[in-house]
Design a protein around this motif. Structure first.
Motif, mmCIF file in Angstrom:
data_model
loop_
_atom_site.group_PDB
_atom_site.id
_atom_site.type_symbol
_atom_site.label_atom_id
_atom_site.label_comp_id
_atom_site.label_asym_id
_atom_site.label_seq_id
_atom_site.Cartn_x
_atom_site.Cartn_y
_atom_site.Cartn_z
ATOM 1 N N ALA A 1 0.874 -1.326 -0.002
ATOM 2 C CA ALA A 1 -0.013 -0.158 0.193
ATOM 3 C C ALA A 1 0.824 1.229 -0.119
ATOM 4 C CB ALA A 1 -0.751 -0.026 1.085
ATOM 5 N N LEU A 48 -6.129 -4.019 1.383
ATOM 6 C CA LEU A 48 -5.114 -3.307 0.540
ATOM 7 C C LEU A 48 -5.620 -1.915 0.323
ATOM 8 C CD1 LEU A 48 -2.430 -3.031 -1.027
ATOM 9 C CD2 LEU A 48 -3.500 -4.151 -2.834
ATOM 10 N N ALA A 60 -4.083 1.622 1.421
ATOM 11 C CA ALA A 60 -3.415 2.656 0.445
ATOM 12 C C ALA A 60 -3.942 3.833 0.728
ATOM 13 C CB ALA A 60 -4.081 2.063 -1.037
ATOM 14 N N GLU A 70 -4.235 5.853 -2.646
ATOM 15 C CA GLU A 70 -5.292 4.773 -3.272
ATOM 16 C C GLU A 70 -5.337 4.503 -4.564
ATOM 17 O OE1 GLU A 70 -9.133 7.773 -3.466
ATOM 18 O OE2 GLU A 70 -8.149 7.611 -1.501
#
Length: 430
Positions: free
Chosen positions: A210, A242, A246, A252
């Motif tokens: 991430a 994940l 992130a 993200e």
């Protein structure tokens, strides 16, 4: 069967004892050949009994049941990214919100291929299309899923092996490579019960993924969570999410997440989903709008009715799968332990879920697969778990226990361990 005279590792035997061991194994092998077996362990397919668990899908919709809760007629055109109820239901598989998902057709592999194709032709969030670059590299944790590697190879990418540890890919190598080389555009991952090793990525590994800082701004993690509900134990592992991690890292956009019902209901007529950030989804929906008006909404509705709209019913359904396949994994593991452990010639995984067992016998994989084939047992090809089909140590074989009956599986494993012994003995004898 294990010989009573074998009380030591094969490598410690005197030559005459090893020659006798080989002769005994070849005699047993000849008996298998005489049976004219036709057994297939080549792919991870659900067995007919597993498919029978979902037969109510065939008639769970009544003639007048074709509308969603908001009145949409599922028989007609429309709804590009999935009916609302399906997005709500299947987003739970990936631990995301409905707004972060797109519901597709039956194959997540098809979705991954499509997403990668869009990157090749149109780029990622405004970046230069990968297909216009002089070189594109993709990272491949090994041993891994052959169909993943084949997609990248088909699209002309250079595949880079990444060693797998017990808790996931070697992140020291991943972090170093992506930070230095902007031609590296992504990595394939099966984070829960990896194919074929059954590895569950640790929370630390997920968080390091991430927080990756790749040199290429269009680098993407292809996070194929194909086995996220395919448990073989009563208390399955819980993995960090994940996309959630992130977001915490301000990163993200770095990942695409995938899952499907292919081994939950019917592989041929299931549902696949993808999750990603708002920016990624908006870009991909735009591309998707040129490819389709929408996927099979009747099938989405059918799955919702089959599970009565309750995700906990899907979890209970998976327990029925476990009851059918856990004994088969036990047959494989018990046979390997009984016949090979004392010989010191091989090692294998002990997965807590998924569809495969990873078997390693250095320098012998091709020979074992060949011997099994000549005795009527078809396995996945040696080297299939590596890019380009090239296993540098010629050691890895993916065992797929789910499709055969228990009786067929035991017979196939008897042939397998006999072949493994022959290959090891011949290698030692030179």
């Amino acid at each position: 069967m294990k010989s009573d005279v074998v009380v030591m590792k094969l490598s410690e035997m005197k030559k005459e004892n090893l020659e006798q061991f080989l002769a005994d194994c070849k005699a047993e092998y000849a008996e298998f050949q005489a049976e004219n077996l036709k057994l297939d362990m080549s792919r991870g397919k659900p067995s007919p009994k597993q498919l029978d668990l979902s037969m109510d899908l065939m008639d769970c919709l009544k003639r007048d049941d074709y509308k969603t809760e908001n009145g949409l007629d599922c028989r007609n055109y429309g709804v590009l990214d999935g009916i609302p109820e399906a997005k709500e239901f299947f987003s739970k598989m990936l631990g995301v919100t409905p707004e972060e998902t797109i519901v597709f057709g039956n194959s997540s592999l098809n979705v991954m291929y499509w997403v990668m194709s869009v990157a090749m032709t149109n780029g990622v969030l405004g970046s230069k299309p990968w297909g216009q670059l002089p070189k594109v590299k993709f990272l491949c944790p090994v041993p891994g899923y052959d169909r993943h590697f084949a997609v990248s190879e088909y699209l002309g990418m250079e595949l880079v092996n990444i060693p797998m540890n017990e808790d996931g890919p070697d992140m020291d190598i991943v972090e170093k490579l992506v930070a230095e080389d902007d031609s590296i555009k992504g990595i394939w991952c099966v984070p829960m019960y990896s194919n074929p090793g059954g590895v569950v990525y640790s929370d630390e590994v997920v968080k390091r993924f991430a927080a990756l800082k790749p040199k290429a701004e269009d680098f993407r993690i292809f996070w194929d969570n194909a086995y996220c509900v395919h448990h073989l134990v009563d208390n399955p592992p819980v993995q960090a999410n994940l996309l959630e991690e992130a977001k915490k890292a301000g990163n993200e956009d770095i990942c695409y997440m995938f899952a499907s019902t292919s081994k939950i209901t019917f592989p041929g007529t299931g549902i696949s989903i993808m999750a990603a950030s708002e920016k990624n989804l908006a870009s991909l929906k735009k591309a998707l709008g040129f490819a389709t008006i929408g996927f099979d909404k009747i099938n989405q509705l059918r799955h919702l009715r089959f599970f009565d709209g309750k995700f906990e019913n899907l979890i209970e359904h998976m327990k029925k799968h476990k009851e059918l396949i856990a004994p088969k994994f036990a047959i494989v593991e018990n046979t390997l332990e009984r016949e090979l452990a004392d010989l010191g010639i091989a090692n294998w995984s002990d997965p807590k879920g998924g569809y495969f067992i990873s078997f390693n016998q250095k320098g012998c994989a091709k020979k074992i697969v060949s011997l099994c084939k000549e005795a009527g047992v078809v396995l996945t090809g040696a080297g299939a778990s590596f890019p380009y089909g090239k296993d540098p140590e010629d050691e890895n074989i993916r065992l797929s226990p789910t499709f055969p009956t228990e009786e067929e599986l035991q017979k196939a494993m008897n042939v397998f361990v006999c072949s493994a012994k022959i290959a090891a003995a011949e290698k030692l004898l030179g």
